[in-house]
Every structure is written in C-alpha cells, then in structure tokens.
Design a protein around this motif. Structure first.
Motif, PDB file in Angstrom:
ATOM      1  N   HIS A 166      16.385   0.519  50.419  1.00 16.05           N
ATOM      2  CA  HIS A 166      16.849  -0.410  51.454  1.00 16.05           C
ATOM      3  C   HIS A 166      18.165  -1.064  51.026  1.00 16.05           C
ATOM      4  N   ALA A 189      11.102   1.470  47.767  1.00 13.74           N
ATOM      5  CA  ALA A 189      11.411   0.964  49.103  1.00 13.74           C
ATOM      6  C   ALA A 189      12.530  -0.065  49.041  1.00 13.74           C
ATOM      7  N   MET A 190      12.474  -0.983  48.092  1.00 18.17           N
ATOM      8  CA  MET A 190      13.501  -2.025  47.985  1.00 18.17           C
ATOM      9  C   MET A 190      14.840  -1.450  47.543  1.00 18.17           C
ATOM     10  N   THR A 214       6.025   2.497  44.683  1.00 10.36           N
ATOM     11  CA  THR A 214       6.262   2.445  46.129  1.00 10.36           C
ATOM     12  C   THR A 214       7.128   1.259  46.517  1.00 10.36           C
ATOM     13  N   VAL A 215       6.770   0.075  46.026  1.00 12.58           N
ATOM     14  CA  VAL A 215       7.528  -1.139  46.355  1.00 12.58           C
ATOM     15  C   VAL A 215       8.943  -1.060  45.799  1.00 12.58           C
ATOM     16  N   ALA A 268      12.284   0.502  40.666  1.00  5.98           N
ATOM     17  CA  ALA A 268      11.941   1.781  41.284  1.00  5.98           C
ATOM     18  C   ALA A 268      11.683   2.862  40.239  1.00  5.98           C
TER      19      ALA A 268
END
Length: 306
Positions: A282, A278-279, A274-275, A241
């Motif tokens: 989460h 998001a991970m 972005t990926v 991230a």
C-alpha cells in the motif's frame, strides 16, 4: 546541509550485497538436509539437538531450520528487490529509492543477527562484509532521499493513521512477547526460552534495542504527519513484510527438517507476513511521480531535516 551522494556507490553496494547473498544463502540451503543430529548439553544443563552437518553444523536443529527459512526469503525475495530498487533508484525512481532503503535495512538487521548470533562457520568474513555493505548502503540510501519533500510525493489516499497505529500495535505485541520470555528468567537459575546452546538472545537483542524502538517512533511520526515518518516507513514496513515472510519460511523449513511446529509458531508468522506485505505494498502504491523525485546525488543538496 549540502551533501553529494554518488549513486554509483549505492548501486555497487547493492550488487556486492546481492552477489554475496546468493553465495551464503545457497550454501545454507544446499547443505541443510540429510544429516544425523546429535545431542549436546549446554552450559545451562539443557540437552539440545545439534544439526551436525552443513553450513549450520554447530547450530541447534531449530536454529538451523530457521536459518534455512530466512535464507530462502533472502534469496528469492529480498535480493531481487534490492537489485530492482538499486537500479531503479539510481535512475531517479522514488519507489526505487525507498525500496533500496528497505532492502538495505533488511540486510543490515539480518547479518547483524547472523554475525553476532550464529556459531562461527567458514563464511564468517563474508558475513562481516555483508554487514558492512548493508550499513553503508543504508546510510547512503537514506541520505539520497529528500525527506523534507517526501510527503509531497505521497498520495492523499495513503492510510497514514491506520498504518501508524498498526505499526505501533504490532511492535508493542512483539515487545510484550519478547519480555514474556525474558523477564520470568531474571533472578532464577533457568535460561530464557529459546536460548538453547547460545550465549545470548541475539534476535531479541536486535529487536528490543533497534527494530522495536525505531518502528514505534516511525508509527508516532506518521501519526503526527512528520516528514521523517514517511522516510522511516520505507525500512520499517519493508522489514515487517520481509521478516513476516521469513517467519513463514522458518516455520516451513522447521517442518521440512523435522522440527516440531505448532499453531503458536504458524499463526503469528502468517499474520505478520500478511499484515506486513499489505502495508508495504500500500505504501509503495501511494508513491506519486516516481521518476520525478530529486536525488541528492544529482541535485547536490540534501534536505534531510527534522
């Protein structure tokens, strides 16, 4: 194995790292603009444009811009998260413990690359201290988490398989990307892409030897529902991230400093940021009972088991 980890030491290391991070990043950002660049012929016979001013005076313009982009993310994102994780983790918050693991991993990677990759400057000894503090904080933070019990505190709704496969896929992508730059130059008289004035590819060296193998291992362990996979997910997802944000910051800084930026630079940075975010979000959201997780420092026992 029984180990006692003094949480005060970890908090002190977080404060030290954060203070020095503010010093070096502000120095890098504040002195980066308004310079008249000059050209330099490298040992490989290539003409490279040099920054010629500020903390990054002897870096290539491209590398100086990337350094400023990384400084922005370190100052505005990672340093506050390190302090947040440091203080929350010391109070027993599981989210805080995992967050500080991730933040210390970022600082360890970042200042390993900076210490051995950038041209010598007046902050060399500060970089030495930051790398040392990052390694010490990372090791102590990892030892503070009871890895064997960690899966008990992760929600069943955690998308373990999706994240496991994504981490493996993203890192295979970076593996192929770096190899595509390096392999064609082997056995030729031409340097690999991105070498510029430098003696070696420090970023690629760190990624290929540490980050990519560790990340792929983490993805595999998550797929196998192994407890250590959940522990390693903290530094790997946090790194993905923050490095995604750093890539985006580098692209923005390169544009502001007049370095040519194309779609090939912008798209991977945006996707990775972005990926990765998001991970990471989460994963942290799936942590349960954040204030009830036993720490080695308070319990006196470590269950860091395979």
């Amino acid at each position: 194995m029984k180990i006692r980890i003094n949480q005060t030491w970890i908090t002190g290391l977080a404060i030290l790292e954060a203070f020095l991070a503010v010093v070096v990043t502000v120095a890098g950002i504040a002195t980066a603009f308004g310079h008249v660049h000059l050209t330099f012929v490298s040992l490989w016979g290539q003409t490279v444009t040099i920054q010629n001013g500020g903390l990054y005076s002897h870096e290539s313009v491209s590398m100086a811009a990337q350094g400023v982009g990384m400084d922005l993310v370190t100052l505005l994102v990672v340093t506050p998260l390190l302090l947040l994780g440091g203080f929350a983790g010391a109070r027993g918050s599981l989210r805080g413990q995992l967050l500080r693991v991730g933040a210390f991993f970022y600082f360890t990677y970042a200042y390993l690359v900076i210490l051995f990759g950038v041209v010598y400057n007046p902050l060399f000894l500060v970089y030495v201290v930051m790398l040392s503090a990052g390694i010490a904080g990372l090791v102590l933070s990892l030892l503070s988490v009871d890895a064997a019990r960690l899966p008990e505190f992760i929600s069943p709704t955690f998308r373990r398989r999706t994240i496991g496969w994504t981490v493996v896929g993203v890192n295979i992508m970076f593996l192929l990307l770096w190899l595509s730059r390096i392999v064609p130059s082997i056995g030729t008289s031409k340097p690999p892409v991105g070498l510029e004035t430098y003696t070696t590819l420090s970023v690629q060296a760190a990624d290929l030897s540490i980050v990519i193998p560790l990340s792929i291992l983490t993805g595999v362990l998550l797929l196998r529902h192994h407890p250590v996979g959940y522990l390693l997910a903290a530094p790997v997802l946090f790194f993905l991230a923050t490095m995604g944000l750093a890539l985006a910051g580098m692209v923005a800084a390169m544009a502001l400093m007049g370095t040519q930026v194309g779609v090939a630079d912008t798209l991977p940075a945006a996707v990775t940021a972005t990926v990765g975010m998001a991970m990471a979000l989460h994963f942290l959201a799936q942590v349960q009972s954040p204030e009830g997780f036993p720490m080695v420092g308070t319990e006196g026992a470590s269950a860091l088991a395979a």
